[in-house]
Design an enzyme around this catalytic site. Structure first.
Site, mmCIF file in Angstrom:
data_model
loop_
_atom_site.group_PDB
_atom_site.id
_atom_site.type_symbol
_atom_site.label_atom_id
_atom_site.label_comp_id
_atom_site.label_asym_id
_atom_site.label_seq_id
_atom_site.Cartn_x
_atom_site.Cartn_y
_atom_site.Cartn_z
ATOM 1 N N PHE A 1 7.483 -93.626 81.064
ATOM 2 C CA PHE A 1 6.561 -92.605 80.548
ATOM 3 C C PHE A 1 5.163 -93.168 80.268
ATOM 4 C CE2 PHE A 1 10.641 -90.499 79.554
ATOM 5 C CZ PHE A 1 10.400 -89.313 80.224
ATOM 6 N N VAL A 2 5.092 -94.325 79.624
ATOM 7 C CA VAL A 2 3.766 -94.871 79.297
ATOM 8 C C VAL A 2 3.055 -95.331 80.570
ATOM 9 C CG1 VAL A 2 2.493 -96.629 78.011
ATOM 10 C CG2 VAL A 2 4.512 -95.580 76.986
ATOM 11 N N GLY A 3 3.778 -96.014 81.452
ATOM 12 C CA GLY A 3 3.169 -96.541 82.674
ATOM 13 C C GLY A 3 2.658 -95.437 83.580
ATOM 14 N N ASN B 1 13.417 -107.074 75.097
ATOM 15 C CA ASN B 1 12.141 -106.965 75.808
ATOM 16 C C ASN B 1 11.487 -108.311 76.075
ATOM 17 O OD1 ASN B 1 12.375 -104.264 76.149
ATOM 18 N ND2 ASN B 1 10.960 -103.675 74.509
ATOM 19 N N HIS C 1 1.384 -103.937 64.487
ATOM 20 C CA HIS C 1 1.835 -102.615 64.917
ATOM 21 C C HIS C 1 3.187 -102.385 64.254
ATOM 22 C CE1 HIS C 1 1.932 -99.105 67.337
ATOM 23 N NE2 HIS C 1 2.833 -99.515 68.204
#
Ligand SMILES: NC(=O)c1ccc[n+]([C@@H]2O[C@H](COP(=O)([O-])OP(=O)(O)OC[C@H]3O[C@@H](n4cnc5c(N)ncnc54)[C@H](O)[C@@H]3O)[C@@H](O)[C@H]2O)c1
Length: 307
Positions: A10-12, A93, A173
């Site tokens: 989604f972000v990419g 990740n 963050h």
């Protein structure tokens, strides 16, 4: 500008769409899943005639196609699911970011790497280590997003457009986000003159938890419209040397009394990456919070080295 976007989730994919639709960059979209980036890129190109932009986007699974990139955006990796903290993604990740950097960096040795994968601050430090790029060319995106969220919540609270709200968050963050109330303004007026202390605290708490609020609503996956807009903002600053002051996860070398660690600080970006870390006038409490955020990231990076 040649931009590689690693990770076509989604972000990419929304980042690729914003970059190519805005005429900001030619984009190579890559993913480990065969066919996904190719299909998305084809779909995007097919929208070009309708929307009105040059269809400079391809999809690939081959890092050879990414060679010579000016900017590499890394969004590959797992997003949060309801109930997860960003730190729960660390082990999973880290392996993905390490392998992506090992594959993408040799072909684009002059690139600026923008890390998006969570946990953001630690993944940025990892990418810097694995790439061995100069630290000013490895940065993380989080502060632009956190600040955009804060500006939205301030605007909605006061019933004004977010366009007239100035506000910035520094630090990490996550829970150690550092809001700067004394530097926030609404149509030129200090925010602290417009809302009381309790309202400020409520707005900051919502900003700190804004990612989780969306994860809980979506029930599957995390935010991507505001994240992709924030990445695009950073790439525009790089492409056009706009001089805009952006909160960026950057390598500190003594600024704010913080040394040799990545943390969110106000930065001028340019074609060289971090052109300057700007030292705002922070009071003792703000400085202490920023330093505590930096030490928290340093400790997590040490944990990561043990994995
Ligand atoms: N920094 C921020 O402010 C911010 C904001 C939003 C999301 N994120 C993070 O960005 C990441 C991506 O989020 P998303 O919503 O796009 O997730 P997503 O699941 O939609 O997409 C992730 C993509 O990465 C790909 N991928 C996995 N391993 C790969 C590898 N080794 N090489 C190439 N591609 C690989 C997957 O196939 C998938 O298409 C997550 O870690 C999320 O937490 C960060």
């Amino acid at each position: 500008m040649h931009v590689t976007v690693v990770g076509s989730g989604f972000v990419g994919q929304t980042t690729a769409m914003r970059l190519v639709q805005g005429g900001i960059a030619e984009v190579v979209l890559i993913d480990i899943v065969e066919g996904l980036p190719q299909g998305l890129a084809l779909d995007l190109r097919e929208s070009a005639r309708v929307v009105g932009f040059e269809p400079h986007v391809i999809g690939t699974n081959d890092y050879a196609d990414t060679a010579g990139s000016d900017v590499v955006v890394i969004t590959a990796g797992f997003p949060r699911q309801p109930g997860m903290s960003r730190m729960d993604l660390l082990g999973k990740n880290a392996g993905i970011v390490r392998s992506v950097v090992e594959q993408v960096a040799p072909g684009s040795p002059e690139a600026i790497i923008i890390i998006v994968t969570n946990p953001l601050d630690e993944m940025t430090a990892l990418a810097a280590e694995v790439s061995a790029f100069p630290k000013e060319r490895v940065v993380g995106m989080a502060g632009v997003l956190d600040s955009a969220r804060l500006r939205t919540f301030i605007a909605e609270e006061l019933g004004v457009s977010p366009l007239v709200v100035q506000a910035m968050t520094l630090g990490s963050h996550g829970d150690a986000m550092v809001p700067l109330p004394r530097h926030a303004t609404v149509a030129g007026q200090p925010l602290v003159d417009l809302v009381d202390e309790a309202t400020l605290e409520r707005l900051y708490a919502r900003t700190r938890d804004a990612g989780a609020e969306i994860v809980a609503l979506l029930k599957k996956g995390s935010a991507y419209y505001a994240p992709s807009a924030s990445i695009t903002n950073m790439i525009e600053a790089i492409a056009h040397d706009t001089g805009e002051l952006l909160p960026v996860c950057a390598w500190c070398t003594g600024q704010y009394g913080i040394d040799e660690v990545y943390v969110g600080v106000p930065v001028h970006l340019s074609r060289e990456g971090v052109a300057q870390i700007v030292e705002l006038d922070l009071n003792e409490a703000e400085l202490a919070a920023l330093r505590a955020a930096a030490e928290g990231i340093r400790a997590k990076c040490a944990d990561l080295a043990q994995l």
